[in-house]
Design an enzyme around this catalytic site. Structure first.
Site, PDB file in Angstrom:
ATOM      1  N   GLU A   1       6.515  -1.135   6.332  1.00 23.28           N
ATOM      2  CA  GLU A   1       5.958  -0.074   7.011  1.00 23.28           C
ATOM      3  C   GLU A   1       5.215  -0.643   8.100  1.00 23.28           C
ATOM      4  O   GLU A   1       5.039   0.219   9.122  1.00 23.28           O
ATOM      5  CB  GLU A   1       4.700   0.325   5.736  1.00 23.28           C
ATOM      6  CG  GLU A   1       3.992   1.805   6.530  1.00 23.28           C
ATOM      7  CD  GLU A   1       2.416   1.429   7.441  1.00 23.28           C
ATOM      8  OE1 GLU A   1       2.229   2.451   7.916  1.00 23.28           O
ATOM      9  OE2 GLU A   1       2.299   0.293   7.437  1.00 23.28           O
TER      10      GLU A   1
ATOM     11  N   ASP B   1       4.372  -4.290   2.038  1.00 23.14           N
ATOM     12  CA  ASP B   1       4.195  -5.308   2.952  1.00 23.14           C
ATOM     13  C   ASP B   1       2.749  -5.294   3.714  1.00 23.14           C
ATOM     14  O   ASP B   1       2.030  -4.411   3.421  1.00 23.14           O
ATOM     15  CB  ASP B   1       5.378  -5.106   4.095  1.00 23.14           C
ATOM     16  CG  ASP B   1       5.266  -3.907   4.923  1.00 23.14           C
ATOM     17  OD1 ASP B   1       4.700  -2.624   4.233  1.00 23.14           O
ATOM     18  OD2 ASP B   1       5.149  -3.942   6.134  1.00 23.14           O
TER      19      ASP B   1
HETATM   20 ZN   LIG Z   1      -1.050   0.623   5.586  1.00 25.47          ZN
END
Ligand SMILES: [Zn+2]
Length: 414
Positions: free
Chosen positions: A175, A85
């Protein structure tokens, strides 16, 4: 040919392919992953890993890509991790990567990106620099890491005679929203220790992060029609504003701290006539100091609520991640192997602490020691994000050297 030179074209090729896929995550989503589009890249990675011959490559129930590169059966199983992501904090739709070949060391590459405001860029004279077209982020955080791990695996598949550690590859989601490891099953992953390739400047190995808490502070007052409110209305928006106003201005804030100093940071403020909630981040490398911040912020909020008997305040705490340092110090060989691999590609390694967290902070806490390795990107989460192709190739070479190093007898006990 130096290893990094041999890896360079493949890293760039993969990187340009991956950054074009929009994988932006979303902090306000209730689904997991937070956005389905992240999986567009994950599916591609499964296919590419299978094409490389990693037969067990698959998507887990929660959208992680797991795969095995078989290696030395007598040594440790080593995890390599990166996140697919990209940050919700800058536009990420329709990334158009530009390669500025043989950079002259002085030019502005996209509006606002020049050596004046990104000093490292001046040192990259002669490198090939990748940027977006200046309207979106680039996504080097962390598609540089994804491309480097993929290129390292492809290299070891091509050179089947090079001894290397048994490797588990993991590409995570979300994340950037702080939920990258919510459903990460350590047993299913099955590594003895791991490395995230999610750092920045070449040569930097990060073995220390903040410890982090998110506190939601909700004020309620007394709602009355404002036309007839004299002596009756207690406005929660004003309570929240008074609380924010009491936060220290010259200390303990991101804009006034650096190095090992912690801070408290109001992230959002949302409210209406009924209630107002301030979401605040507490950050320190030291767990005790973090608890002091928690007590301090609650005291300020309580003081504001105490200004009117009809005002109330409630708290909701989320322990986001812990400093990985203590647990990593119990397994010094894990960090030492990363330093050794960095030396073997010709760099002088530097141990660094991050003013933030990584997926490795949570994983280390959960029992999988996971320091963070440089990936070569810079100016993360902005439209000025850039990466040097030569730096990314060095990071990919470091991944290869790491897996080779960890198959040597000396590291067997790791
Ligand atoms: Zn990162």
């Amino acid at each position: 040919m130096a290893l990094a030179d041999e890896l360079r074209d493949d890293v760039l090729d993969r990187f340009l392919r991956y950054v074009r896929i929009d994988t932006q995550s979303d902090r306000d989503s209730d689904t997991y992953p937070s956005t389905a589009k992240q999986l567009n890249l994950s599916h591609l990675l499964v296919t590419e890993l299978q094409e490389l011959g990693l037969a067990d490559a698959a998507l887990t129930e929660y959208g992680y890509v797991f795969a095995t590169l078989p290696g030395d059966p007598d040594g440790p199983t080593v995890g390599l991790l990166a996140h697919v992501d990209v940050s919700p904090d800058a536009p990420a739709d329709g990334v158009q990567p530009q390669v500025h070949a043989n950079y002259d060391g002085v030019s502005e590459l996209v509006p606002g990106l020049a050596p004046d405001n990104s000093p490292l860029l001046a040192e990259r004279k002669g490198h090939d620099i990748v940027t977006s077209d200046g309207t979106t982020l680039l996504g080097a955080d962390d598609k540089a890491g994804v491309a480097e791990i993929m290129a390292a695996v492809a290299y070891l598949v091509r050179h089947g005679d090079v001894p290397h550690a048994t490797t588990r590859i993991g590409f995570t989601v979300d994340e950037e929203t702080g939920h990258g490891t919510d459903h990460f099953d350590l047993g299913e992953f099955g590594a003895d220790f791991a490395y995230t390739f999610d750092g920045s400047e070449v040569g930097e190995i990060e073995n220390e992060t903040f410890s982090a808490v998110e506190l939601k502070i909700t004020f309620t007052g007394a709602f009355v029609h404002p036309g007839y409110a004299k002596g009756k209305l207690v406005n929660p928006i004003k309570l929240a504003a008074a609380f924010v106003d009491r936060l220290p201005k010259d200390t303990l804030s991101p804009e006034t701290t650096e190095g090992m100093e912690g801070f408290v940071h109001p992230l959002t403020i949302r409210g209406d006539a009924n209630s107002a909630t301030v979401t605040i981040y507490l950050r320190d490398h030291d767990g005790d100091k973090l608890e002091e911040q928690d007590a301090f912020v609650r005291r300020l909020a309580d003081e504001v609520a105490a200004t009117d008997p009809r005002a109330r305040v409630t708290f909701e705490r989320w322990d986001q991640y812990r400093n990985m340092r203590e647990k990593l110090d119990e397994r010094p060989e894990v960090v030492e192997a990363a330093l050794e691999a960095t030396r073997r590609v010709g760099l002088e390694p530097r141990l660094m602490s991050i003013r933030g967290g990584t997926d490795g902070s949570r994983l280390t806490e959960m029992g999988l020691p996971t320091p963070n390795v440089f990936a070569g990107g810079n100016e993360f989460h902005s439209v000025r994000e850039w990466a040097s192709v030569q730096d990314m190739a060095l990071a990919a070479a470091t991944a290869v050297e790491l897996l080779k190093t960890l198959a040597e007898p000396r590291w067997r006990t790791a």
